[in-house]
Scaffold this active site. Structure first.
Site, short mmCIF file in Angstrom:
data_model
loop_
_atom_site.label_atom_id
_atom_site.label_comp_id
_atom_site.label_asym_id
_atom_site.label_seq_id
_atom_site.Cartn_x
_atom_site.Cartn_y
_atom_site.Cartn_z
N ALA A 1 23.23 -6.51 81.29
CA ALA A 1 21.96 -6.18 81.95
C ALA A 1 20.83 -7.09 81.45
O ALA A 1 19.68 -6.68 81.36
CB ALA A 1 21.62 -4.71 81.69
N GLY A 2 21.15 -8.35 81.15
CA GLY A 2 20.13 -9.30 80.70
C GLY A 2 19.57 -10.10 81.87
O GLY A 2 19.66 -9.69 83.03
N ALA B 1 20.51 -13.01 83.22
CA ALA B 1 21.48 -13.53 84.19
C ALA B 1 21.96 -12.41 85.11
O ALA B 1 22.18 -12.61 86.30
CB ALA B 1 22.66 -14.14 83.45
N GLY C 1 32.92 -19.81 85.42
CA GLY C 1 31.47 -19.84 85.51
C GLY C 1 30.84 -21.22 85.65
O GLY C 1 29.63 -21.33 85.88
N TYR D 1 31.11 -20.31 80.52
CA TYR D 1 31.98 -21.42 80.92
C TYR D 1 32.47 -22.24 79.72
O TYR D 1 33.11 -23.28 79.89
CB TYR D 1 31.32 -22.31 81.98
CG TYR D 1 29.97 -22.83 81.60
CD1 TYR D 1 28.82 -22.14 81.98
CD2 TYR D 1 29.83 -23.99 80.86
CE1 TYR D 1 27.57 -22.59 81.62
CE2 TYR D 1 28.58 -24.46 80.50
CZ TYR D 1 27.45 -23.75 80.88
OH TYR D 1 26.21 -24.20 80.52
N LYS E 1 11.52 -18.77 81.19
CA LYS E 1 11.66 -18.43 82.61
C LYS E 1 10.61 -17.41 83.09
O LYS E 1 10.10 -17.51 84.19
CB LYS E 1 13.07 -17.90 82.89
CG LYS E 1 14.14 -18.96 82.84
CD LYS E 1 15.50 -18.38 83.21
CE LYS E 1 16.58 -19.44 83.20
NZ LYS E 1 17.86 -18.92 83.71
N ARG F 1 18.89 -0.38 79.50
CA ARG F 1 18.64 -1.61 80.27
C ARG F 1 19.35 -1.56 81.62
O ARG F 1 18.84 -2.04 82.62
CB ARG F 1 19.12 -2.84 79.48
CG ARG F 1 18.31 -3.11 78.24
CD ARG F 1 18.79 -4.37 77.54
NE ARG F 1 18.14 -5.58 78.08
CZ ARG F 1 18.51 -6.82 77.76
NH1 ARG F 1 19.50 -7.03 76.95
NH2 ARG F 1 17.87 -7.85 78.27
N ASN G 1 26.41 -1.51 80.75
CA ASN G 1 25.82 -2.26 79.63
C ASN G 1 25.93 -1.49 78.33
O ASN G 1 25.93 -0.26 78.32
CB ASN G 1 24.35 -2.56 79.93
CG ASN G 1 23.80 -3.64 79.03
OD1 ASN G 1 24.45 -4.68 78.84
ND2 ASN G 1 22.64 -3.43 78.45
N ASP H 1 19.49 -19.02 90.34
CA ASP H 1 20.70 -18.51 89.68
C ASP H 1 21.58 -17.71 90.66
O ASP H 1 22.81 -17.82 90.65
CB ASP H 1 20.34 -17.63 88.48
CG ASP H 1 19.86 -18.45 87.30
OD1 ASP H 1 20.22 -19.64 87.21
OD2 ASP H 1 19.12 -17.91 86.46
N ASN I 1 13.51 -20.46 87.49
CA ASN I 1 14.22 -21.55 86.80
C ASN I 1 13.99 -22.91 87.46
O ASN I 1 14.52 -23.91 86.99
CB ASN I 1 15.73 -21.25 86.71
CG ASN I 1 16.44 -21.40 88.03
OD1 ASN I 1 15.81 -21.45 89.09
ND2 ASN I 1 17.75 -21.47 88.00
P1 ATR Z 1 20.86 -13.41 79.33
O1 ATR Z 1 19.44 -13.61 79.72
O2 ATR Z 1 21.61 -14.68 79.07
O3 ATR Z 1 21.60 -12.51 80.27
P2 ATR Z 1 20.27 -11.37 77.33
O4 ATR Z 1 19.05 -10.92 78.03
O5 ATR Z 1 20.21 -11.54 75.85
O6 ATR Z 1 20.81 -12.75 77.87
O7 ATR Z 1 21.47 -10.36 77.69
C1 ATR Z 1 22.70 -10.44 77.11
C2 ATR Z 1 23.62 -9.35 77.66
O8 ATR Z 1 24.85 -9.41 76.96
C3 ATR Z 1 23.09 -7.94 77.49
O9 ATR Z 1 23.57 -7.14 78.55
C4 ATR Z 1 23.73 -7.53 76.16
O10 ATR Z 1 23.84 -6.14 75.97
P3 ATR Z 1 22.57 -5.30 75.37
O11 ATR Z 1 21.58 -5.17 76.48
O12 ATR Z 1 23.17 -4.01 74.96
O13 ATR Z 1 22.06 -6.13 74.22
C5 ATR Z 1 25.10 -8.14 76.35
N1 ATR Z 1 25.84 -8.33 75.10
C6 ATR Z 1 25.66 -9.31 74.19
N2 ATR Z 1 26.55 -9.17 73.17
C7 ATR Z 1 27.32 -8.10 73.47
C8 ATR Z 1 28.42 -7.44 72.82
N3 ATR Z 1 28.89 -7.89 71.66
N4 ATR Z 1 28.96 -6.36 73.41
C9 ATR Z 1 28.49 -5.92 74.60
N5 ATR Z 1 27.45 -6.48 75.26
C10 ATR Z 1 26.88 -7.56 74.70
#
Ligand code: ATR
Length: 287
Positions: free
Chosen positions: A138-139, A141, A249, A228, A75, A166, A161, A111, A96
């Site tokens: 904070a990823g 999405a 979702g 989802y 992306k 992040r 987060n 999105d 996307n």
């Molecule tokens: P996407 O692009 O799908 O949003 P991503 O960039 O990998 O994916 O982000 C995943 C999100 O899920 C992040 O906010 C991540 O937290 P971190 O920034 O601390 O990594 C969060 N996440 C994933 N697994 C988690 C868990 N077990 N507990 C809490 N937060 C989680």
């Protein structure tokens, strides 16, 4: 638009790595069939090192493709390689949806549109009190959802987060209405909030989910999730058990596909129960 071109190529794609599990061909295939359009929409697996070459070919027009969807991990690269984009996509830094128009590669990110359309569809009036929203995660999405909530007029958007850095970066990026926090602030910012969104993978089959104080949200609040599979996540169950409105979702996935289809094939498709049922049946067969 597809119908403004001299030679119409109704061939679109979804590109990613891996791409095997994408449901997009099912969604677009359903619309092509129900609208009677003689087009195609196919999965294309492209490794990261080959993605720039894929985009160069697309721009040259030689593969006969009119555009397509871009998914993980391309992306950000798609965004960088596009010629034209709208201001919101420019701010997000990730695309996307791609399409060729007047010899240029256009990019957008749908999105946020999908997120809002899902809530508008499943819980009309959800944004009547657009005061406080809480976004968990904070990823990638999360970014699109924060932006969408801001554009819809929410006055305070709290991003919580696991990695606080992040969350703070997103607060910087999206302006003064967005605030970043560590997980331990969750209870405080949830108090009186009107919307709670999970944008993390927490709740996907098998993962442990913390119990959150949903009872402190506003009584008119809506709780939604981008996960989802399963359709009813742990977070949605927790909220439902205390009588809050919830929205799953799946609709975000379906609605984010609408603008691309309209660009490539020239007709605006609808998200209806038959499409939802089709995807639910597929998720049950191939989770
Ligand atoms: P996407 O692009 O799908 O949003 P991503 O960039 O990998 O994916 O982000 C995943 C999100 O899920 C992040 O906010 C991540 O937290 P971190 O920034 O601390 O990594 C969060 N996440 C994933 N697994 C988690 C868990 N077990 N507990 C809490 N937060 C989680």
């Amino acid at each position: 638009m597809a119908d403004s071109r001299e030679t119409v190529n109704y061939h679109a794609f979804v590109v990613g790595f891996p791409i095997k599990h994408s449901r997009s061909p099912l969604i677009h295939g359903h619309w092509l069939k129900t609208l009677g359009i003689a087009g195609t929409y196919e999965k294309i697996e492209v490794a990261p090192e080959n993605f720039a070459g894929f985009v160069a070919d697309l721009k040259s027009g030689s593969p006969g493709l009119c555009g397509g969807n871009v998914t993980i991990p391309h992306k950000e690269t798609a965004f960088r390689l596009a010629d034209e984009m709208d201001a919101l996509t420019d701010e997000l830094g990730a695309a996307n949806t791609l399409w060729l128009e007047d010899g240029k590669l256009h990019a957008t990110n749908t999105d946020g549109i999908g997120f809002l359309a899902n809530l508008d569809d499943r819980h009309p009036g959800w944004d009547r009190h657009a005061e406080r929203a809480v976004v968990l995660g904070a990823g990638g999405a999360s970014r699109a959802i924060i932006q969408a909530l801001r554009e819809r007029g929410f006055r305070e958007i709290h991003v919580v987060n696991r990695s606080v850095d992040r969350a703070l970066q997103l607060a910087d990026r999206f302006g003064p209405r967005v605030h970043g926090h560590a997980m331990d602030a969750c209870a405080e910012v949830m108090q009186g909030a009107d919307v709670f969104v999970n944008t993390t993978s927490l709740g996907m089959a098998g993962s442990q989910v913390p119990t959150l104080p949903f009872s402190t949200l506003a009584s008119s609040a809506v709780v939604t999730d981008i996960v989802y599979v399963p359709l009813k996540t742990e977070f949605l169950l927790q909220a439902e058990q205390i009588g809050l409105a919830t929205v799953d979702g799946l609709g975000m996935l379906l609605h984010q596909a609408v603008p691309g289809f309209e660009k490539w094939f020239g007709q605006r498709p609808v998200v209806d129960q038959s499409l939802r049922d089709l995807i639910i049946a597929d998720l049950e067969t191939h989770p």
